[in-house]
Design an enzyme around this catalytic site. Sequence first.
Site, PDB file in Angstrom:
ATOM      1  N   ARG A 196      15.388  -5.354  -2.461  1.00 34.42           N
ATOM      2  CA  ARG A 196      14.709  -6.595  -2.867  1.00 34.42           C
ATOM      3  C   ARG A 196      14.777  -6.739  -4.385  1.00 34.42           C
ATOM      4  NH1 ARG A 196       9.096  -7.305  -0.161  1.00 34.42           N
ATOM      5  NH2 ARG A 196       9.502  -9.408  -0.967  1.00 34.42           N
ATOM      6  N   ALA A 226       1.710  -5.128  -3.814  1.00 33.25           N
ATOM      7  CA  ALA A 226       2.268  -5.329  -5.156  1.00 33.25           C
ATOM      8  C   ALA A 226       1.736  -4.316  -6.175  1.00 33.25           C
ATOM      9  CB  ALA A 226       1.973  -6.752  -5.621  1.00 33.25           C
ATOM     10  N   ASN A 234      -0.135   1.612   1.768  1.00 33.96           N
ATOM     11  CA  ASN A 234       0.763   0.521   1.417  1.00 33.96           C
ATOM     12  C   ASN A 234       0.004  -0.278   0.359  1.00 33.96           C
ATOM     13  OD1 ASN A 234       2.338  -1.704   1.085  1.00 33.96           O
ATOM     14  ND2 ASN A 234       2.473  -2.237   3.266  1.00 33.96           N
ATOM     15  N   TYR A 271       8.316  -9.794   6.324  1.00 31.28           N
ATOM     16  CA  TYR A 271       7.242  -8.878   6.745  1.00 31.28           C
ATOM     17  C   TYR A 271       6.989  -8.868   8.244  1.00 31.28           C
ATOM     18  CZ  TYR A 271       6.380  -8.718   1.745  1.00 31.28           C
ATOM     19  OH  TYR A 271       6.535  -8.556   0.390  1.00 31.28           O
ATOM     20  N   HIS A 325       5.905   1.004   3.296  1.00 29.38           N
ATOM     21  CA  HIS A 325       6.151  -0.418   3.041  1.00 29.38           C
ATOM     22  C   HIS A 325       6.837  -1.015   4.258  1.00 29.38           C
ATOM     23  CE1 HIS A 325       5.120   0.057  -1.153  1.00 29.38           C
ATOM     24  NE2 HIS A 325       5.838   1.163  -1.143  1.00 29.38           N
ATOM     25  N   ARG A 367       2.473 -14.662   6.304  1.00 28.93           N
ATOM     26  CA  ARG A 367       3.163 -14.443   5.040  1.00 28.93           C
ATOM     27  C   ARG A 367       4.643 -14.076   5.245  1.00 28.93           C
ATOM     28  NH1 ARG A 367       2.319  -8.997   1.442  1.00 28.93           N
ATOM     29  NH2 ARG A 367       3.427  -9.711  -0.406  1.00 28.93           N
ATOM     30  N   GLU A 369       3.470   7.205   1.595  1.00 28.00           N
ATOM     31  CA  GLU A 369       3.580   5.811   1.146  1.00 28.00           C
ATOM     32  C   GLU A 369       4.364   5.033   2.191  1.00 28.00           C
ATOM     33  OE1 GLU A 369       5.621   5.589  -2.595  1.00 28.00           O
ATOM     34  OE2 GLU A 369       5.628   3.396  -2.637  1.00 28.00           O
ATOM     35  N   PRO A 407      -3.067  -5.737  -1.623  1.00 35.01           N
ATOM     36  CA  PRO A 407      -3.192  -7.185  -1.667  1.00 35.01           C
ATOM     37  C   PRO A 407      -2.181  -7.931  -0.799  1.00 35.01           C
ATOM     38  CG  PRO A 407      -2.283  -6.326  -3.717  1.00 35.01           C
ATOM     39  CD  PRO A 407      -2.786  -5.154  -2.927  1.00 35.01           C
ATOM     40  N   ASN A 408      -2.679  -8.997  -0.223  1.00 30.39           N
ATOM     41  CA  ASN A 408      -1.889  -9.950   0.583  1.00 30.39           C
ATOM     42  C   ASN A 408      -1.481  -9.416   1.956  1.00 30.39           C
ATOM     43  OD1 ASN A 408      -1.848 -12.094  -1.403  1.00 30.39           O
ATOM     44  ND2 ASN A 408      -0.560 -10.722  -2.598  1.00 30.39           N
TER      45      ASN A 408
HETATM   46  C1  DQA Z   1       5.146  -4.342   0.460  1.00 31.38           C
HETATM   47  C2  DQA Z   1       6.264  -4.530  -0.580  1.00 31.38           C
HETATM   48  C3  DQA Z   1       5.687  -4.985  -1.906  1.00 31.38           C
HETATM   49  O1  DQA Z   1       6.731  -5.166  -2.857  1.00 31.38           O
HETATM   50  C4  DQA Z   1       4.948  -6.290  -1.748  1.00 31.38           C
HETATM   51  O2  DQA Z   1       4.364  -6.671  -2.967  1.00 31.38           O
HETATM   52  C5  DQA Z   1       3.940  -6.246  -0.665  1.00 31.38           C
HETATM   53  C6  DQA Z   1       4.299  -5.590   0.596  1.00 31.38           C
HETATM   54  C7  DQA Z   1       5.721  -4.039   1.871  1.00 31.38           C
HETATM   55  O3  DQA Z   1       4.952  -3.574   2.710  1.00 31.38           O
HETATM   56  O4  DQA Z   1       6.905  -4.259   2.106  1.00 31.38           O
HETATM   57  O5  DQA Z   1       2.864  -6.819  -0.776  1.00 31.38           O
HETATM   58  O6  DQA Z   1       4.357  -3.246   0.064  1.00 31.38           O
END
Ligand code: DQA
Length: 151
Positions: free
Chosen positions: A108, A78, A75, A24, A101, A19, A99, A11-12
């Site tokens: 964080r 959240a 990735n 990011y 990120h 964003r 994995e 998501p997002n």
């Molecule tokens: C994320 C880190 C997560 O905590 C966050 O909710 C994201 C992006 C990252 O790529 O840094 O949506 O996965």
Amino acid sequence: MSSLVYVLNGPNLNMLGVREPAIYGTETLADLRARTEAAATRHGLTVDFRQSNIEGEIVNWVQEARGKAHGIIINAGAYTHTSVAILDALQAVGLPVVEVHLSNIFRRDEFRQHSYVSLAATGVICGLGAKGYELAIEAMANILNTSTNKA
Ligand code: DQA
């Protein structure tokens, strides 16, 4: 024939570029996809790159990967920190998982410092921004070359 890797984004991540660029970066999801595909070509892999804001859709894609893909780069956004369902799916399919990120989740908020996904992952790359996707491809290529766990 080159190995297929699913690259799943949660998501997002469709909002990248807009964003929170201080966290990011300024690259869009399309930029990330281009980087990932170029890295895959360099490492003899083929990628199927997807993004969803819906937890169940990601669970379906993980299940779908079984029998189709040789590995999963994820990735989960959240959902990383909340989703037992995605963890269960990753453990059920038994494929190698890397994995990734963009941000360093360990410097964080405290709630970001636990990852369900990590329990199913061979390794984690975080905090290196978009470059992390290229490194995840390289790591997956290594895993698939040495692993007997091929689909
Ligand atoms: C994320 C880190 C997560 O905590 C966050 O909710 C994201 C992006 C990252 O790529 O840094 O949506 O996965």
